[in-house]
Design an enzyme around this catalytic site. Structure first.
Site, PDB file in Angstrom:
ATOM      1  N   ASN A   9      60.154 108.596  50.801  1.00  0.00           N
ATOM      2  CA  ASN A   9      61.022 107.512  51.432  1.00  0.00           C
ATOM      3  C   ASN A   9      62.252 108.250  51.895  1.00  0.00           C
ATOM      4  OD1 ASN A   9      62.551 105.399  52.430  1.00  0.00           O
ATOM      5  ND2 ASN A   9      62.746 104.444  50.435  1.00  0.00           N
ATOM      6  N   HIS A  93      61.748  97.133  49.747  1.00  0.00           N
ATOM      7  CA  HIS A  93      62.631  98.222  48.922  1.00  0.00           C
ATOM      8  C   HIS A  93      63.680  97.438  48.396  1.00  0.00           C
ATOM      9  CE1 HIS A  93      64.923 101.614  47.821  1.00  0.00           C
ATOM     10  NE2 HIS A  93      63.567 102.184  47.914  1.00  0.00           N
ATOM     11  N   GLU A 164      59.387 100.034  41.024  1.00  0.00           N
ATOM     12  CA  GLU A 164      60.663 100.702  41.343  1.00  0.00           C
ATOM     13  C   GLU A 164      61.891 100.136  40.494  1.00  0.00           C
ATOM     14  OE1 GLU A 164      60.675 103.687  44.690  1.00  0.00           O
ATOM     15  OE2 GLU A 164      61.451 101.953  45.448  1.00  0.00           O
ATOM     16  N   GLY A 170      67.627 106.495  42.628  1.00  0.00           N
ATOM     17  CA  GLY A 170      68.818 107.529  42.943  1.00  0.00           C
ATOM     18  C   GLY A 170      70.049 107.551  42.080  1.00  0.00           C
TER      19      GLY A 170
END
Ligand code: PEP
Length: 247
Positions: A9, A93, A164, A170
């Site tokens: 991604n 997302h 996720e 991140g």
């Protein structure tokens, strides 16, 4: 037996020159391992199609409009993405849910638009840190996936699910393999409520700071069928190492 799948991604990153170098490095370095793909910013789909056609690397988009056509300035329809031979489209997302206030109902409509156009939605689900600490992980991801299943019916067999945890994206923090496996097994059980045989074939990816040094251990779990990769997908060597860990 499900094949492993590793999808990058790219988020809001790239340029024509940088993409050419990254994609060239990925194609040149591939040596077996998981199936793989890259979800690139929409303006680069033509470039991805030109550089990846005939290679083992699939490509796709990071979002889609729930609408087919009309007065929706700035939106990109599923049919437009299909025109560029996208295989995958990420929907739901956590960055879209958080920064663009996307509800699970909107995400479900987007997933159906992707299915209708003959592509596979990668449906992202995941809890925030506050939700995990409040013991709500299972109910949060169940509701997020449930919204898609309610509209998809038996067509759920064509979706890819990505678990996720928001707190892992991140951040460098990763769910332990056992933590992730527990949620993946719950998601598969939820899929099986519609059709147990199809549920066994759906790929459930893990996403959240997956890196070369933790990918093999995560993908060794019985219900972790690959990864959705953010930061590490922007370096050919790291992305390749994760793909190769999925053998
Ligand atoms: C993502 O954005 O889907 C993701 C998993 O990001 P990262 O790998 O950087 O945590």
């Amino acid at each position: 037996m499900r094949r492993k799948l590793v999808v990058g991604n790219w988020k809001l990153n790239g340029s024509l020159a940088a993409n050419a170098s990254l994609l060239g490095g990925i194609v040149a370095g591939l040596d077996g391992g998981a199936d793989c793909g890259v979800c690139v910013p929409a303006p680069y789909l033509a470039q991805a199609q030109a550089l990846l056609t005939g290679s083992p690397v699939s490509w796709g988009a990071q979002d889609v409009s729930a609408h087919a056509a009309g007065a929706f300035t700035g939106e990109v329809s599923a049919a437009m993405l299909a025109d560029f031979a996208c295989r995958y489209v990420i929907v739901g997302h956590s960055e879209r849910r958080a920064y663009h206030a996307e509800s699970s109902e909107l995400v479900a409509k987007k997933a159906i638009a992707v299915l209708d156009a003959g592509m596979s939605p990668i449906v992202c689900v995941g809890e925030t840190l506050a939700e995990r600490e409040a013991g709500q992980t299972v109910v949060v991801v169940r509701n997020q996936l449930g919204a898609v299943l309610a509209l998809a019916g038996e067509r759920f067999a064509q979706i890819v699910v990505a678990y996720e945890p928001v707190w892992a994206i991140g951040t460098g923090k990763t769910a332990t393999p056992a933590m992730a496996q527990e949620v993946h097994a719950r998601l598969r059980a939820q899929l099986a409520e519609t059709n147990a045989i199809s549920a066994g074939a759906v790929q459930i990816l893990y996403g959240g700071s997956m890196k070369p040094d933790n990918a093999a251990e995560l993908m060794a779990q019985p219900d972790i069928d690959g990864g959705l990769i953010g930061g590490a997908a922007l370096k050919a060597a790291d992305f390749l190492a994760i793909i190769h860990a999925g053998k």
